[in-house]
Scaffold this motif. Sequence first.
Motif, PDB file in Angstrom:
ATOM      1  N   TRP A  25       0.839  -1.200   0.000  1.00  0.00           N
ATOM      2  CA  TRP A  25       0.000   0.000   0.000  1.00  0.00           C
ATOM      3  C   TRP A  25       0.866   1.238   0.000  1.00  0.00           C
ATOM      4  O   TRP A  25       2.078   1.172   0.168  1.00  0.00           O
ATOM      5  CB  TRP A  25      -0.987  -0.019   1.168  1.00  0.00           C
ATOM      6  CG  TRP A  25      -0.430   0.388   2.516  1.00  0.00           C
ATOM      7  CD1 TRP A  25       0.598  -0.204   3.202  1.00  0.00           C
ATOM      8  CD2 TRP A  25      -0.889   1.454   3.335  1.00  0.00           C
ATOM      9  NE1 TRP A  25       0.788   0.432   4.402  1.00  0.00           N
ATOM     10  CE2 TRP A  25      -0.112   1.460   4.518  1.00  0.00           C
ATOM     11  CE3 TRP A  25      -1.895   2.416   3.192  1.00  0.00           C
ATOM     12  CZ2 TRP A  25      -0.297   2.378   5.544  1.00  0.00           C
ATOM     13  CZ3 TRP A  25      -2.088   3.336   4.218  1.00  0.00           C
ATOM     14  CH2 TRP A  25      -1.300   3.305   5.378  1.00  0.00           C
ATOM     15  N   TRP A  26       0.216   2.395  -0.174  1.00  0.00           N
ATOM     16  CA  TRP A  26       0.908   3.665  -0.329  1.00  0.00           C
ATOM     17  C   TRP A  26       0.195   4.726   0.492  1.00  0.00           C
ATOM     18  O   TRP A  26      -1.030   4.869   0.404  1.00  0.00           O
ATOM     19  CB  TRP A  26       0.894   4.049  -1.805  1.00  0.00           C
ATOM     20  CG  TRP A  26       1.722   5.237  -2.198  1.00  0.00           C
ATOM     21  CD1 TRP A  26       2.429   6.085  -1.400  1.00  0.00           C
ATOM     22  CD2 TRP A  26       1.936   5.693  -3.539  1.00  0.00           C
ATOM     23  NE1 TRP A  26       3.064   7.041  -2.132  1.00  0.00           N
ATOM     24  CE2 TRP A  26       2.780   6.827  -3.460  1.00  0.00           C
ATOM     25  CE3 TRP A  26       1.497   5.255  -4.789  1.00  0.00           C
ATOM     26  CZ2 TRP A  26       3.189   7.530  -4.587  1.00  0.00           C
ATOM     27  CZ3 TRP A  26       1.898   5.957  -5.909  1.00  0.00           C
ATOM     28  CH2 TRP A  26       2.733   7.076  -5.818  1.00  0.00           C
ATOM     29  N   ARG A  27       0.974   5.457   1.316  1.00  0.00           N
ATOM     30  CA  ARG A  27       0.437   6.582   2.089  1.00  0.00           C
ATOM     31  C   ARG A  27       1.259   7.818   1.798  1.00  0.00           C
ATOM     32  O   ARG A  27       2.488   7.759   1.775  1.00  0.00           O
ATOM     33  CB  ARG A  27       0.495   6.270   3.587  1.00  0.00           C
ATOM     34  CG  ARG A  27      -0.373   7.195   4.453  1.00  0.00           C
ATOM     35  CD  ARG A  27      -0.117   6.942   5.926  1.00  0.00           C
ATOM     36  NE  ARG A  27       0.835   7.903   6.473  1.00  0.00           N
ATOM     37  CZ  ARG A  27       1.611   7.671   7.537  1.00  0.00           C
ATOM     38  NH1 ARG A  27       1.600   6.493   8.140  1.00  0.00           N
ATOM     39  NH2 ARG A  27       2.425   8.621   7.969  1.00  0.00           N
ATOM     40  N   ASP A  28       0.594   8.931   1.569  1.00  0.00           N
ATOM     41  CA  ASP A  28       1.278  10.205   1.347  1.00  0.00           C
ATOM     42  C   ASP A  28       0.688  11.241   2.293  1.00  0.00           C
ATOM     43  O   ASP A  28      -0.531  11.365   2.410  1.00  0.00           O
ATOM     44  CB  ASP A  28       1.115  10.660  -0.103  1.00  0.00           C
ATOM     45  CG  ASP A  28       1.895  11.934  -0.390  1.00  0.00           C
ATOM     46  OD1 ASP A  28       3.027  11.825  -0.890  1.00  0.00           O
ATOM     47  OD2 ASP A  28       1.371  13.033  -0.094  1.00  0.00           O
ATOM     48  N   ASP A  29       1.573  12.006   2.959  1.00  0.00           N
ATOM     49  CA  ASP A  29       1.139  12.895   4.031  1.00  0.00           C
ATOM     50  C   ASP A  29       1.137  14.371   3.655  1.00  0.00           C
ATOM     51  O   ASP A  29       1.826  14.799   2.736  1.00  0.00           O
ATOM     52  CB  ASP A  29       2.055  12.716   5.250  1.00  0.00           C
ATOM     53  CG  ASP A  29       1.854  11.389   5.953  1.00  0.00           C
ATOM     54  OD1 ASP A  29       1.016  10.584   5.500  1.00  0.00           O
ATOM     55  OD2 ASP A  29       2.537  11.160   6.963  1.00  0.00           O
ATOM     56  N   ASP A  30       0.336  15.139   4.435  1.00  0.00           N
ATOM     57  CA  ASP A  30       0.378  16.606   4.499  1.00  0.00           C
ATOM     58  C   ASP A  30      -0.381  17.326   3.394  1.00  0.00           C
ATOM     59  O   ASP A  30      -0.117  18.502   3.118  1.00  0.00           O
ATOM     60  CB  ASP A  30       1.829  17.127   4.529  1.00  0.00           C
ATOM     61  CG  ASP A  30       2.616  16.588   5.708  1.00  0.00           C
ATOM     62  OD1 ASP A  30       1.992  16.112   6.677  1.00  0.00           O
ATOM     63  OD2 ASP A  30       3.855  16.636   5.649  1.00  0.00           O
TER      64      ASP A  30
END
Length: 248
Positions: A25-30
């Motif tokens: 999976w992929w998480r990108d923040d902000d």
Amino acid sequence: MQLDWTPVRQELARWHNEELTLPVWWRDDDAIEPTQQLEKLLELSAETGVPVHLAIIPREATKALAERIIGDANVVPVVHGWSHTNYQPKTETKCEFGNARPLEIRSEQAAEGLRRLQTLLGERVSAMFVPPWNRVPADFFPELSKIGFHSVSTCNPRASQELVPGLAQINTHIDPLYWRPSKKLSHPELIVEKTARLLKKRRQGKLDNTEPFGLLTHHLAHDDRVWEFCRQFWSELLEGPFEVFRSA
């Protein structure tokens, strides 16, 4: 940028031979608003076919961001704290929901974060809580469950599937950025080695392979080298026996 992915390729070959499957999976923040960097992120997500769990800062989130992503099936909006503000003393590590403030105030802000994103994006929002700086004290887990969150995401391999009953732990494992003294790509060869090492431990049963193997990115901080690393990372991992995770 030419990287030697041989350690990862060799490890994934063993996964194929042993008929194992790697959840990814992929998480990108902000995220707070539409930007050129966000467009690059969404383009890469579409190119790879891996949905991006976009951790949005609720207090700062704009209607323009909601309008940009609400129709994009590759985006899974999740809750990135409330305002990404540090409340800990200067002598302690940064944390927005740490014990420096009363539990009631922290709970109200976490709940408001979920409500605000649901107002902007409706049912598209996944009730995943992503604490700023990947830190949240254990005594706050029951509160998150009461509020209605179904999972928490920080970093590093999880120790257990659930933090408290009904509240899953779904972490990230690879972050390509070296934050200090400047935001830039970390030593890519070391990231490749770390990736291979973590995959080996999963294959051997030393780490929980039911937890999706996660890439953590920060689109607003990327330069061309970081984007290229991310492209190569997904190109290599998706040659393995993979299954894409998408939070409900």
